[in-house]
Design an enzyme around this catalytic site. Structure first.
Site, PDB file in Angstrom:
ATOM      1  N   HIS A 145      -0.597   4.617   7.366  1.00  0.00           N
ATOM      2  CA  HIS A 145      -0.216   5.140   6.047  1.00  0.00           C
ATOM      3  C   HIS A 145       0.061   6.642   6.094  1.00  0.00           C
ATOM      4  CE1 HIS A 145      -2.630   1.489   4.920  1.00  0.00           C
ATOM      5  NE2 HIS A 145      -1.512   1.276   4.240  1.00  0.00           N
ATOM      6  N   SER A 176       0.801  -1.220   0.000  1.00  0.00           N
ATOM      7  CA  SER A 176       0.000   0.000   0.000  1.00  0.00           C
ATOM      8  C   SER A 176       0.834   1.270   0.000  1.00  0.00           C
ATOM      9  CB  SER A 176      -0.935  -0.002   1.206  1.00  0.00           C
ATOM     10  OG  SER A 176      -0.199  -0.190   2.413  1.00  0.00           O
ATOM     11  N   ASP A 220      -3.855   7.621   8.079  1.00  0.00           N
ATOM     12  CA  ASP A 220      -4.600   6.747   8.975  1.00  0.00           C
ATOM     13  C   ASP A 220      -3.619   6.124   9.964  1.00  0.00           C
ATOM     14  OD1 ASP A 220      -3.304   4.720   7.554  1.00  0.00           O
ATOM     15  OD2 ASP A 220      -5.085   4.137   6.411  1.00  0.00           O
TER      16      ASP A 220
END
Length: 608
Positions: free
Chosen positions: A283, A34, A280
């Site tokens: 991330h 990610s 978040d």
């Protein structure tokens, strides 16, 4: 002196062609999770949420970019997800060697991503592309969730090393391998308490040390990126990098937010995407991703910046040799015998967009004495110079100090002329490399020494009478340049690098035509146009080492490329003033793709 030299060179630069930017890498190709994913789940999100879901899909503060996109934009390539026709194979949630699934599509492991890329390209990797293989964070989170630590980390590291090895064996030359960031610094880890933070930090340390030990043991050369230390440095002084909050999340709700679907409407405040470090629980925000890309560019481009040092010495050495040759020809053409002195002042210019792009000025002073006897001229000379070269794009600069001793010989017959020279130059550099990470500027300094051994021969034949002479000219100039390796200041910082010795060979041949007015006038103009060819190859690669990761060894990036064929135009005039022989003029490269050199000069001298 620097200002005056820049002003004097303006006219000379008008003679030179405009440079053109060359692309460093043919493609940028990404594998990972990610942190690198540029929107692999977006098609699935659109199926569920409709067209408005096209605004989300990155694990950051959407619609902001992730670091892979910023990096690709810098190099003029692309980072579009591979399932949407691009070269970014990274998928959120990916682990090193374990495939997974999500509500929005499959999650191929990093090993599977690399295998898919090679299968789609006939098993061959583009040798001119920049690859990134970034993995490990999700395997660490699996351990934190209860998976066996030793087996999980060993499997993940093995898959990571195998993925890099597969790319290398398929032909990849430039593979960027970032470390796992300090996962103990994330808001999610902070919410679990100090013990969990320490455990996650130690898992990241274990993964990184195992990874680079495995790469080294397999003989795999990669470009390491110490994101672990970078994030620690940012957290230690967030305000310097433009962050006001490093503990909370920019996306709502705090800690449990999911950045995949985060939009400007779900931010905790309108400016959170720029002021928060994390989107978040794990991330980074898009602003943090931009900072990460700036860090990556600094590591990728620094070796190419330092490769300018010997090239600068080459350009200045060629200009100095041209001035010695011009004086030798003037001395051989003068009437009478005996001793004479001479002094030459010049200003050189370098202006390039090729490779990294740089420009500079180099004032220099050369002088000596010579003896004329029996149609022969023998001389000795010395010189000093100082170059000021700017790397461009706020990347810093360097100063080059040079001191030269040499000798020359010249002869002129009725129609034929010849001169030869040899010199040795001592070089000293003061390098100040700057890295901008958001609003924060870092400066790393180094002061290597160098040397330049130069040998040149020029000859020609003249036609015509006493009023007008012209004819062909030929020449060759060889330079052997060495620049010592050096380590930059602040070695503990993630951005500080060290560089090996550089050896640079140049062999320039020239052929052209020269014309001059002679006769009894006080002003004797002349012009020369030559075709110049560099016969030595440029350095194929440039090298450096990350000082904060000493176990990783040297890495390589593409070297600088310069046009090896171009023209050189020389315009000047010989005269006499105040009882002195004088020679003034300007020279410049023409048709030199990607960059230009120019020189203005004035020489005076007289017999003892």
């Amino acid at each position: 002196m620097k200002t005056l030299a820049r002003s004097a060179l303006a006219a000379a630069l008008a003679l030179a062609a405009a440079p053109a930017l060359a692309q460093t890498y043919s493609q940028t190709i990404f594998f990972g999770d990610s942190l690198t994913d540029a929107g692999a789940f977006r098609p699935g999100l659109i199926q569920v949420g409709g067209p408005t879901a096209a605004l989300v899909g990155r694990f950051t503060t959407n619609p902001g970019l992730v670091w892979s996109e910023y990096l690709a934009n810098y190099y003029g390539t692309g980072a579009t997800p591979s399932n949407q026709g691009g070269t970014n194979y990274a998928v959120g949630g990916a682990r090193g060697g374990v495939n997974g699934t999500s509500p929005f599509g499959p999650i191929p492991s990093v090993s599977a991503q690399v295998s898919g890329y090679l299968a789609a390209n006939g098993g061959r990797a583009d040798p001119n592309a920049l690859y990134t293989v970034w993995s490990g964070a999700n395997d660490i989170f699996a351990v934190a969730a209860g998976a066996p630590a030793q087996t999980t980390i060993a499997t993940a590291v093995g898959a990571h090393v195998t993925a890099v090895a597969s790319l290398r064996s398929a032909g990849a030359r430039y593979i960027l391998v970032p470390t796992v960031p300090d996962t103990g610094l994330t808001p999610s880890a902070r919410a679990q308490g100090p013990a969990a933070q320490a455990a996650l930090t130690q898992l990241a340390v274990t993964y990184n040390s195992s990874l680079f030990a495995g790469l080294s043991g397999a003989g795999l050369r990669v470009i390491p990126l110490n994101t672990f230390s970078l994030f620690q440095e940012v957290v230690a002084n967030p305000g310097a990098y433009g962050f006001a909050n490093i503990t909370g999340t920019a996306c709502q709700p705090q800690i449990t937010a999911n950045s995949l679907t985060c939009t400007p409407n779900t931010l905790v405040s309108p400016g959170a995407a720029d002021s928060y470090l994390f989107a978040d629980g794990v991330h980074p925000t898009s602003r943090a991703h931009q900072l990460l890309s700036e860090f990556a560019v600094s590591v990728l481009e620094a070796p190419r910046q330092v490769a300018v040092l010997p090239y600068s010495a080459k350009v200045v050495g060629r200009s100095r040799a041209d001035r010695v040759s011009e004086h030798a020809d003037l001395a051989a053409d003068a009437e009478g015998e005996g001793m004479r002195w001479w002094v030459d002042a010049r200003g050189d210019s370098l202006r390039y967009d090729t490779g990294i792009g740089f420009d500079g000025v180099a004032p220099g002073l050369t002088g000596g004495v010579d003896w004329t006897r029996g149609g022969m001229v023998y001389g000795v000379f010395g010189g000093i110079g100082r170059s000021y070269v700017d790397f461009g794009e706020r990347r810093g600069d360097f100063e080059q100090l040079d001191g030269t001793l040499g000798g020359f010989f010249a002869w002129r017959g009725e129609s034929v002329w010849l001169n030869a020279q040899a010199s040795y130059t001592w070089l000293r550099y003061d390098v100040d490399r700057e890295i901008w990470l958001g609003p924060s500027k870092r400066s790393h300094e180094g002061s290597p020494d160098g040397r330049n051994l130069t040998v040149g021969v020029n000859a020609g034949f003249e036609f015509g009478d006493e009023g007008f002479r012209h004819g062909p000219v030929v020449g060759v100039l060889a330079q052997r340049i060495e620049v010592d390796g050096f380590a930059e200041s602040d070695p503990a910082l993630s951005t500080s690098l060290a560089y090996p010795d550089q050896e640079y060979d140049s062999l320039i041949g020239r052929v052209g035509w020269r014309a001059r007015l002679t006769g009894g006038g006080h002003l004797q103009p002349y012009a020369q146009l030559t075709y110049e060819r560099e016969f030595e190859d440029e350095q194929d690669e440039a090298f450096a080492r990350v000082q904060s990761l000493p176990a990783t060894g040297e890495y390589a990036v593409p070297g600088l490329r310069f046009d090896d064929s171009y023209g050189m135009l020389l315009l000047g005039a010989r005269t006499q003033a105040f009882g002195l022989d004088a020679n003034v003029g300007v020279s410049a490269t023409v048709g030199h793709e990607g960059g230009n050199d120019a020189t203005v000069f004035a020489t005076v001298g007289a017999r003892f």
